[in-house]
Write an enzyme that holds these catalytic residues in place. Structure first.
Site, PDB file in Angstrom:
ATOM      1  N   ALA A 188       4.915   3.487 -16.320  1.00 42.46           N
ATOM      2  CA  ALA A 188       3.922   4.571 -16.261  1.00 42.46           C
ATOM      3  C   ALA A 188       4.295   5.681 -15.279  1.00 42.46           C
ATOM      4  CB  ALA A 188       2.533   4.019 -15.942  1.00 42.46           C
TER       5      ALA A 188
ATOM      6  N   THR B  51       0.075   0.735 -18.077  1.00 48.74           N
ATOM      7  CA  THR B  51       0.972  -0.399 -18.267  1.00 48.74           C
ATOM      8  C   THR B  51       0.392  -1.679 -17.665  1.00 48.74           C
ATOM      9  OG1 THR B  51       2.106   0.520 -16.368  1.00 48.74           O
ATOM     10  CG2 THR B  51       3.146   0.822 -18.508  1.00 48.74           C
TER      11      THR B  51
ATOM     12  N   ASP C 108      -1.978   6.702  -8.783  1.00 51.37           N
ATOM     13  CA  ASP C 108      -1.212   5.477  -9.027  1.00 51.37           C
ATOM     14  C   ASP C 108      -2.018   4.250  -8.588  1.00 51.37           C
ATOM     15  OD1 ASP C 108       0.852   3.776  -9.813  1.00 51.37           O
ATOM     16  OD2 ASP C 108       2.081   4.141  -8.047  1.00 51.37           O
TER      17      ASP C 108
ATOM     18  N   LYS D 267      -4.901  -1.782  -5.823  1.00 49.67           N
ATOM     19  CA  LYS D 267      -4.342  -0.761  -4.938  1.00 49.67           C
ATOM     20  C   LYS D 267      -5.413   0.109  -4.282  1.00 49.67           C
ATOM     21  CE  LYS D 267       0.289   0.313  -6.779  1.00 49.67           C
ATOM     22  NZ  LYS D 267       1.079   1.418  -7.368  1.00 49.67           N
TER      23      LYS D 267
ATOM     24  N   ALA E 105       9.467  -1.566  -4.675  1.00 46.23           N
ATOM     25  CA  ALA E 105       9.118  -0.148  -4.559  1.00 46.23           C
ATOM     26  C   ALA E 105       9.333   0.380  -3.151  1.00 46.23           C
ATOM     27  CB  ALA E 105       7.668   0.050  -4.975  1.00 46.23           C
TER      28      ALA E 105
ATOM     29  N   HIS F 204      17.449   5.886  -3.799  1.00 48.25           N
ATOM     30  CA  HIS F 204      18.336   6.030  -2.637  1.00 48.25           C
ATOM     31  C   HIS F 204      17.592   6.222  -1.321  1.00 48.25           C
ATOM     32  CE1 HIS F 204      22.239   5.883  -4.633  1.00 48.25           C
ATOM     33  NE2 HIS F 204      21.673   6.542  -5.631  1.00 48.25           N
TER      34      HIS F 204
HETATM   35  O1  LIG Z   1       3.124   1.974 -13.567  1.00 48.33           O
HETATM   36  C1  LIG Z   1       3.984   1.136 -13.835  1.00 48.33           C
HETATM   37  O2  LIG Z   1       4.371   0.913 -14.995  1.00 48.33           O
HETATM   38  C2  LIG Z   1       4.535   0.358 -12.696  1.00 48.33           C
HETATM   39  C3  LIG Z   1       5.480  -0.649 -12.868  1.00 48.33           C
HETATM   40  C4  LIG Z   1       5.947  -1.352 -11.744  1.00 48.33           C
HETATM   41  C5  LIG Z   1       6.932  -2.442 -12.026  1.00 48.33           C
HETATM   42  O3  LIG Z   1       7.068  -2.779 -13.212  1.00 48.33           O
HETATM   43  O4  LIG Z   1       7.586  -2.980 -11.149  1.00 48.33           O
HETATM   44  C6  LIG Z   1       5.441  -0.992 -10.460  1.00 48.33           C
HETATM   45  C7  LIG Z   1       4.480   0.048 -10.412  1.00 48.33           C
HETATM   46  N1  LIG Z   1       4.069   0.694 -11.506  1.00 48.33           N
HETATM   47  C8  LIG Z   1       3.872   0.478  -9.181  1.00 48.33           C
HETATM   48  O5  LIG Z   1       3.031   1.391  -9.190  1.00 48.33           O
HETATM   49  C9  LIG Z   1       4.234  -0.146  -7.976  1.00 48.33           C
HETATM   50  O6  LIG Z   1       3.694   0.189  -6.902  1.00 48.33           O
HETATM   51  C10 LIG Z   1       5.226  -1.167  -8.018  1.00 48.33           C
HETATM   52  C11 LIG Z   1       5.800  -1.909  -6.991  1.00 48.33           C
HETATM   53  C12 LIG Z   1       6.714  -2.718  -7.595  1.00 48.33           C
HETATM   54  C13 LIG Z   1       7.632  -3.676  -6.990  1.00 48.33           C
HETATM   55  O7  LIG Z   1       8.164  -4.495  -7.738  1.00 48.33           O
HETATM   56  O8  LIG Z   1       7.826  -3.612  -5.765  1.00 48.33           O
HETATM   57  N2  LIG Z   1       6.691  -2.508  -8.936  1.00 48.33           N
HETATM   58  C14 LIG Z   1       5.797  -1.559  -9.222  1.00 48.33           C
HETATM   59 CA   LIG Z   2       2.679   2.640 -11.248  1.00 46.74          CA
END
Ligand SMILES: O=C(O)c1cc(C(=O)O)c2c(n1)C(=O)C(=O)c1cc(C(=O)O)[nH]c1-2
Ligand SMILES: [Ca+2]
Length: 693
Positions: free
Chosen positions: A174, A231, A296, A323, A534, A600
């Protein structure tokens, strides 16, 4: 091989010797009754063995443990089967995810684990396949594509859940622009049984079902051109008492609601929990936590099922800490909101109106007229890191985050397929001095272990961590709560008061949730250690060592293993600055934040597993355009950006990177006492700024 016996009934039974499904059981409370390791002897806990995986990036999986065999996923969706007694590799399966697809993962090449069912190990891949392996041999039984990657850039990072012979999985994407959904597959054949979309498509094409027709009334504009989002990238929970499936739905695509739906509307079913019929995928109820989501604020976080007395009446409820910073108690039968209270610093809404079930938003929350500092940030007051509940204390343990983010709407939205499409700027105010920048990151965002009383809706106790992005949680009958930390420790606390009783140096940041089980009557604790995800990628936290191989760590009483020291990071001397022209550097910085930063790292400071662009060997600088535009390193995961960046753009990005590299080089050349003095002063300043905010 008793993985054959793992069925809906066995997962429903409370089997303390094993850890049979993602959240241990269908309620996903992550509580084990085991008490051999307890408050009295946890000080004697030590490393029994460590298994090095093949990569050094973020590990997020919950190990599934069946009768002495551990099944885990590592980076690039690789599956490992290990002997729980000694960590011996029984088999490994590499689904050969194309490295180029890493670019379509917002948050690292992570995977949260497998599901085990009737002798099969089932998992999703980063390129959105679902695969079933034979639990005994690791051989492929079936494989199926869960998404059309030409339509939208989907990924899978979440763990599938299994019940009643069906596998349930969603997807991510997303941040790029996708249309979210969850689907069910036959566990024996991989055949798709049903699909439930979370957001409507173009009404002109007709609706898949009544739920979509109703949802479409809450959207305006041409959202389908961007996918709409929603998602189901993490929590999917089967309720074996009510025979319902709950999904946590994610944020909008793009984040900025005024671009997605310019005439307003709640945008169902974004940021909602939706209950579905597990057999047919039909809609039962929904509760939307954040109407017209614009930050988000996903509702994908850990859905925990519980029973609790409310006004003297026993109710089946969901506990949810998404969140957006509010702890929700939701009736599982009706989907009605029972209570919502902030569990972290929140400024986007003051409270929830229990009559309407809606938040009362702050005036500036939607950053319509100006950039706004909003709490929590897009990282969330709690992310995917699992919570745990202890019936001994009645507390829910939350890996909580206090954070804020400047939301700043773009003036003009340009949608680019396969790029980050947020409708806001990711870039944060520039802090030129690297020492101050690091200190601000660590003071303004703060992670903690929060023990939350879901009945009183208030904190029982809270322990602050040094850094922000800490691990998921396990609660045990030994009166303990286990958690890994971003600064590289595995910790045990007293569940009743948060007293720290034990820690182990994991030599890398730990995000994944621990599990516990017994083999031959002996209790073990297993946890994955590997820094990323993330925040791990984006945060720009300086590390002086190279990340070690990401590992599976297993502890037992009397264990005495230690991990080797990590070698120092190799620092290549950067070439001189390419440009000192402020206009070029500013342009380079903007482009860096739009296209490079998510992997990065902020201000070009990477976590080390992804190349730190300030310390590249000269050959990379000499081939900069061939790498950045033409994609000669795409097989290594660095794709070319020639479709969206010009040679002038690449030059500006290179100039920005070399500016950061030379600032770093100059900093390293300063004397230690001067750096010490600056650190002391900047830390006062950072504390003051954090306090002001
Ligand atoms: O909106 C999305 O489709 C999506 C997917 C994912 C993901 O699949 O890991 C994360 C997020 N959003 C997200 O907002 C987020 O903070 C996040 C942290 C992580 C992680 O694995 O550390 N994935 C995701
Ligand atoms: Ca997200």
């Amino acid at each position: 091989d008793t993985a054959k016996d793992v069925t809906t009934e066995r997962i429903s039974r409370n089997d303390s010797a094993n850890w049979l499904s993602y959240g241990k059981d269908y309620k996903e409370q992550r509580y084990s009754e085991l008490d051999q390791i307890n408050v009295g002897n946890v000080a004697k806990l030590g490393l029994a063995w460590a298994f090095d995986t093949d990569f050094n990036r973020g590990l997020e999986a919950t190990p599934i443990v069946v009768d002495g065999v551990i099944y885990v996923t590592g980076n690039w969706s690789v599956v490992y089967a290990l002997d729980a007694r000694d960590g011996r590799l029984l088999w490994k399966y590499d689904p050969k995810v194309p490295k180029e697809w890493a670019k379509m993962a917002c948050c690292d090449v992570v995977n949260r684990g497998v599901a085990v069912y009737e002798g099969k190990i089932i998992f999703g891949t980063l390129d959105a396949r679902l695969i079933a392996l034979d639990a005994a041999s690791g051989d492929v039984l079936w494989e199926t594509a869960t998404a059309d990657l030409k339509a939208y850039p989907y990924t899978i990072t979440g763990a599938p859940r299994v019940a009643k012979g069906k596998v349930f999985i969603g997807n991510g994407g997303a941040e790029y622009g996708v249309r979210g959904y969850v689907s069910a597959f036959d566990v024996n054949t991989g055949k798709e049984l049903w699909r439930f979309y979370t957001v409507p498509a173009n009404p002109a094409d007709g609706f898949e079902n009544e739920a979509m027709a109703r949802a479409a009334k809450t959207w305006t504009g041409k959202w389908w051109e961007y996918g709409g989002g929603g998602t189901v990238w993490d929590s999917i929970v089967y309720d074996d008492e009510l025979d319902q499936l709950y999904i946590g739905v994610g944020n909008g695509s793009p984040w900025n609601a005024k671009i997605r739906s310019p005439e307003g509307g709640d945008n169902l079913y974004l940021s909602s929990i939706v209950a579905l019929n597990p057999d047919s995928g039909e809609y039962i109820w929904h509760y939307q936590e954040t109407p017209a989501e614009s930050w988000d604020y996903t509702a994908t976080q850990h859905i925990m099922l519980a029973d609790m007395a409310i006004a003297g009446e026993q109710r089946k409820v969901i506990w949810h800490a998404p969140k957006n910073g509010f702890f929700f108690v939701i009736d599982r039968q009706s989907g009605k909101l029972l209570s919502a209270e902030p569990y972290a610093d929140v400024n986007w809404a003051s409270h929830y109106d229990l009559e309407t079930g809606r938040p009362v938003e702050a005036d500036n929350a939607r950053y319509r007229d100006a950039p706004e500092l909003i709490r929590p940030s897009s990282m969330g007051a709690h992310n995917w890191q699992a919570m745990a509940y202890s019936p001994q204390t009645g507390l829910v343990y939350i890996p909580a985050i206090s954070s804020l983010f400047e939301y700043n709407s773009v003036e003009e939205y340009l949608h680019q397929w396969g790029q980050w499409n947020l409708g806001i700027y990711l870039q944060q105010p520039a802090v030129a001095d690297p020492i101050l920048s690091q200190l601000l990151t660590s003071k303004i965002t703060q992670g903690s272990l929060l023990a939350w009383d879901p009945v009183k809706q208030e904190a029982a106790w809270q322990v602050s961590h040094k850094l922000t992005w800490n691990g998921g949680i396990l609660a045990t009958g030994g009166g303990l709560v286990f958690q890994g930390s971003a600064d590289g420790e595995v910790l045990a606390f007293r569940a009743d008061n948060g007293e720290k009783l034990w820690s182990f140096p994991a030599k890398t940041g730990v995000m994944a949730p621990p599990v516990t089980y017994t083999v031959d009557g002996e209790q073990y604790v297993t946890i994955l250690a590997g820094w990323g995800g993330a925040f791990g990628l984006i945060a720009g936290l300086e590390r002086e060592v190279t990340p070690p191989p990401s590992r599976v760590l297993t502890f037992k009483l009397g264990g005495n293993g230690v991990l080797p020291e990590n070698p120092l990071k190799q620092l290549h001397e950067p070439p001189p600055r390419l440009s000192t022209d402020e206009v070029v550097l500013e342009k380079g910085r903007n482009l860096y934040y739009a296209y490079c930063n998510a992997c990065h790292g902020t201000e070009a400071i990477s976590n080390g597993a992804i190349p730190d662009l300030r310390h590249l060997p000269a050959a990379f600088h000499n081939s900069f355009n061939a790498i950045v535009l033409d994609g000669i390193m795409s097989k290594a995961g660095m794709v070319g950006f020639g479709e969206v960046l010009s040679e002038d753009d690449a030059y500006a990005i290179h100039a920005f990177i070399l500016e950061r590299a030379n600032v770093d080089k100059e900093l390293r050349a300063q004397s230690d006492w001067w750096k010490g003095l600056k650190t002391w002063f900047f830390s006062l300043l950072a504390n003051f700024i954090a306090w002001l905010m």
